[in-house]
Motif scaffolding. Structure first.
Motif, PDB file in Angstrom:
ATOM      1  N   HIS A   1       0.833  -1.201   0.000  1.00 37.92           N
ATOM      2  CA  HIS A   1       0.000   0.000   0.000  1.00 37.92           C
ATOM      3  C   HIS A   1       0.868   1.253   0.000  1.00 37.92           C
ATOM      4  O   HIS A   1       0.633   2.187  -0.785  1.00 37.92           O
ATOM      5  CB  HIS A   1      -0.912  -0.024   1.237  1.00 37.92           C
ATOM      6  N   SER A   2       1.889   1.278   0.841  1.00 32.97           N
ATOM      7  CA  SER A   2       2.771   2.453   0.878  1.00 32.97           C
ATOM      8  C   SER A   2       3.524   2.607  -0.437  1.00 32.97           C
ATOM      9  O   SER A   2       3.767   3.734  -0.903  1.00 32.97           O
ATOM     10  CB  SER A   2       3.744   2.360   2.053  1.00 32.97           C
TER      11      SER A   2
ATOM     12  N   GLU B   1     -10.787  -1.611  -2.355  1.00 38.94           N
ATOM     13  CA  GLU B   1      -9.846  -2.288  -3.235  1.00 38.94           C
ATOM     14  C   GLU B   1      -8.705  -1.358  -3.652  1.00 38.94           C
ATOM     15  O   GLU B   1      -8.777  -0.145  -3.482  1.00 38.94           O
ATOM     16  CB  GLU B   1     -10.573  -2.790  -4.492  1.00 38.94           C
ATOM     17  N   MET B   2      -7.674  -1.967  -4.224  1.00 36.84           N
ATOM     18  CA  MET B   2      -6.531  -1.236  -4.764  1.00 36.84           C
ATOM     19  C   MET B   2      -6.122  -1.903  -6.064  1.00 36.84           C
ATOM     20  O   MET B   2      -6.121  -3.132  -6.169  1.00 36.84           O
ATOM     21  CB  MET B   2      -5.370  -1.285  -3.768  1.00 36.84           C
ATOM     22  N   CYS B   3      -5.788  -1.099  -7.063  1.00 33.68           N
ATOM     23  CA  CYS B   3      -5.314  -1.658  -8.324  1.00 33.68           C
ATOM     24  C   CYS B   3      -3.885  -2.150  -8.131  1.00 33.68           C
ATOM     25  O   CYS B   3      -3.054  -1.472  -7.513  1.00 33.68           O
ATOM     26  CB  CYS B   3      -5.389  -0.605  -9.422  1.00 33.68           C
TER      27      CYS B   3
ATOM     28  N   CYS C   1      -7.847  -5.648  -9.411  1.00 32.58           N
ATOM     29  CA  CYS C   1      -8.217  -5.099  -8.111  1.00 32.58           C
ATOM     30  C   CYS C   1      -8.020  -6.153  -7.028  1.00 32.58           C
ATOM     31  O   CYS C   1      -8.436  -7.301  -7.188  1.00 32.58           O
ATOM     32  CB  CYS C   1      -9.675  -4.639  -8.119  1.00 32.58           C
ATOM     33  N   ILE C   2      -7.346  -5.748  -5.958  1.00 26.58           N
ATOM     34  CA  ILE C   2      -7.198  -6.617  -4.793  1.00 26.58           C
ATOM     35  C   ILE C   2      -7.801  -5.900  -3.591  1.00 26.58           C
ATOM     36  O   ILE C   2      -7.918  -4.678  -3.558  1.00 26.58           O
ATOM     37  CB  ILE C   2      -5.735  -6.981  -4.505  1.00 26.58           C
ATOM     38  N   ARG C   3      -8.170  -6.680  -2.580  1.00 23.44           N
ATOM     39  CA  ARG C   3      -8.796  -6.099  -1.396  1.00 23.44           C
ATOM     40  C   ARG C   3      -7.779  -5.361  -0.535  1.00 23.44           C
ATOM     41  O   ARG C   3      -6.636  -5.800  -0.416  1.00 23.44           O
ATOM     42  CB  ARG C   3      -9.463  -7.209  -0.575  1.00 23.44           C
ATOM     43  N   ARG C   4      -8.219  -4.259   0.065  1.00 24.28           N
ATOM     44  CA  ARG C   4      -7.399  -3.524   1.020  1.00 24.28           C
ATOM     45  C   ARG C   4      -7.680  -3.970   2.447  1.00 24.28           C
ATOM     46  O   ARG C   4      -7.061  -3.475   3.386  1.00 24.28           O
ATOM     47  CB  ARG C   4      -7.671  -2.023   0.896  1.00 24.28           C
TER      48      ARG C   4
END
Length: 581
Positions: free
Chosen positions: A259-260, A512-514, A572-575
């Protein structure tokens, strides 16, 4: 008087360029480089391209081994996580500084002693805390730069412990040649890099793992301790620094590193590191590393790497790097290359993407296709509006020669030259890296302008442009026009290969995050990777690599198909728990 001064300066620049062609490395400041690679001259100006329409042919494609587009894109991608995850094998070495006050982080699981030798630091605490694992606690050191820290940056996923090319450029400095069988020999690598860099007062080396890191050579020079604290952390039973378990806390900490890293996915990347592009060394520079031309031949870009470079070219790279590292202060023309390249990407990326979308219509309704074609023509005209000379003479239909679009060559020429025509006056001041960048910019804009001008001119002659009406006998064959345009735009965008076009579609939701497949999360087992195209021997049989395979290859460890690793596709993956990489 002013004109005479300018002519004199340009003449001096031409002489300097000619001299440098005989002596490629200039120890007094390396101004100028390889003029025949850069200059397409005509009488009256040592750089300007001739206005002769023969110089601006629409059927003149980029050479097969051209690398200007690759240099352009890799420079635009510097310090950005997304494109350097997509293309892991870096080709650039760039000097830079980390400004005063910038924080660096270092995590340990047992010792509260400040490292006495070279060690790794993170740009974000989420990354360093990943290494502060232990039995419910860990030590976390925060440092602040007390002066500008002199660094070298290796692009690509250059901290990924892989034998497939991620570490090739840094291995040239550490050991004189790429050593893929030593991908896990990190302690020796950092020691050799810092030993080499000591002579040039280099403080560290910037690489990208799951996020950016700095291999810091001295924890007591140029930095001071902000805090060194004993943190309460969830228990983490990993016995190896790679992810080896699926326990709840390990997944959270792993995701937060990714994420960072994603904070720096796009332009401008991590702005806490300031690069000096006048000292850029690109292994896509065919004059600097000509041996790699044949190494890359026939390979897709994902497979480009520096392994296979000749010893002569490696020595040339090191001489160039030594010269750049020895400069007391940055020099050059003062051109903001980073912004110039970004301006070009901003100007064309969205419009080319929209034009491609309009051309992908599949309707069989002739009127709907005609409407789409006119919309695409309007977008092409929008891109070229600053260059649509009022003096342009559009021929009438039926009077065209073999080159039906050649009447538009003045528009083509102006489109190409607008961004760089004034910069060329600064050639006498340019470092050789800048001349490489100038050529990359002009190669890239030339192809964009060639294709878009040709498409627009064809649309004009087909009667699709209301601003430039042309009388025709009969209706245009819209299907044929659309098919030709579709091929043109696809070839252009594939040649440019900008990572701004790689994104999750549809966009990810708030939870989600790409994501692109990332080392080490989705890396396939090293013993399942194919041999290097240039080296039939599988180099992943080293003890360290087998150790990696044994740990990462556990059945409970999530892996993606090999084809996704070879050509990472956004998804897309889950955050939030449960994660799914």
């Amino acid at each position: 008087m002013r004109c005479q001064s300018l002519v004199a300066a340009l003449s001096l620049g031409s002489a300097a360029l000619a001299l440098h062609d005989q002596f490629p490395i200039n120890t007094s400041g390396e101004t100028g480089a390889r003029p025949l690679d850069v200059i397409n001259s005509n009488p009256g100006h040592p750089y300007s391209v001739s206005s002769n329409s023969e110089q601006w042919r629409f059927d003149e494609y980029p050479p097969e081994n051209a690398t200007g587009n690759l240099i352009f894109d890799t420079v635009h991608s510097l310090l950005q996580h997304w494109p350097n995850t997509r293309y892991r094998n870096g080709h650039n070495i760039v000097p830079g500084v980390i400004p005063i006050g910038t924080l660096l982080y270092h995590g340990t699981n047992g010792s509260h002693m400040i490292p006495s030798g070279p060690e790794w630091t993170a740009m974000d605490p989420e990354h360093s805390i990943f290494f502060s694992r232990g039995n419910g606690s860990g030590w976390h050191l925060t440092l602040a730069a007390t002066r500008p820290l002199k660094v070298l940056y290796f692009d690509g996923n250059s901290a990924a412990k892989l034998s497939e090319g991620t570490m090739d450029t840094q291995d040239i400095i550490a050991w004189g040649e790429p050593r893929p069988e030593r991908s896990f020999d990190e302690r020796d690598r950092i020691d050799h890099l810092c030993t080499w860099g000591k002579e040039f007062r280099i403080d560290g080396f910037v690489r990208m793992e799951m996020s950016l890191e700095v291999m810091l050579c001295n924890f007591t020079a140029g930095v001071e301790v902000v805090s060194f604290v004993h943190l309460t952390l969830p228990r983490d039973d990993r016995s190896f620094h790679l992810l080896t378990s699926l326990n709840h806390t390990t997944w959270i900490r792993t995701f937060e590193v990714l994420h960072s890293g994603s904070w720096h996915n796009r332009y401008p990347g991590d702005s806490r590191i300031v690069l000096d592009l006048t000292g850029l060394i690109s292994l896509y520079d065919t004059a600097l590393a000509s041996s790699l031309i044949s190494v890359r031949a026939g390979l897709e870009r994902i497979d480009h790497r520096v392994f296979g470079i000749s010893s002569q070219d490696s020595s040339r790279v090191m001489r160039r790097l030594t010269e750049i590292a020895s400069r007391p202060d940055p020099a050059g023309s003062g051109t903001d290359w980073k912004t110039l390249i970004r301006v070009i990407v901003d100007r064309y990326a969205d419009r080319l993407e929209l034009t491609q979308y309009l051309l992908n219509a599949t309707s069989s309704d002739p009127q709907e296709l005609l409407g789409r074609a006119k919309l695409a023509q309007a977008q092409l005209r929008v891109m070229l509006t600053p260059y649509l000379l009022h003096s342009t003479a559009v021929p009438s239909a039926g009077t065209l020669g073999i080159y039906s679009s050649q009447w538009a060559s003045p528009i083509f020429r102006l489109c190409v030259r607008t961004h760089t025509s004034q910069i060329t006056n600064l050639i006498p001041l340019m470092m050789s890296s800048e001349l490489l960048l100038l050529k990359a910019v002009e190669d890239t804009t030339r192809e964009i302008c060639r294709v878009t001008t040709k498409m627009w001119a064809d649309g004009v002659m087909s009667g699709l442009d209301t601003l430039f009406p042309v009388e025709r006998n009969g209706e245009p064959d819209v299907t044929q026009i659309m098919n030709g345009w579709r091929q043109d735009i696809q070839k252009l965008m594939s040649w440019l290969d900008w990572s701004v076009w790689i994104k999750c579609q549809p966009a990810c939701g708030p939870e989600e995050m790409c994501y692109l497949s990332t080392w080490p999360i989705n890396a396939p087992r090293p013993d399942s990777l194919p041999p290097s195209p240039q080296n039939p021997q599988n180099l992943t049989n080293a003890r360290e690599a087998q150790n990696f395979a044994n740990r990462v290859g556990q059945p409970k460890y999530p892996t993606m198909p090999t084809e996704d690793w070879g050509k990472p596709q956004p998804r897309c993956i889950r955050r939030l728990q449960p994660y799914g990489f």
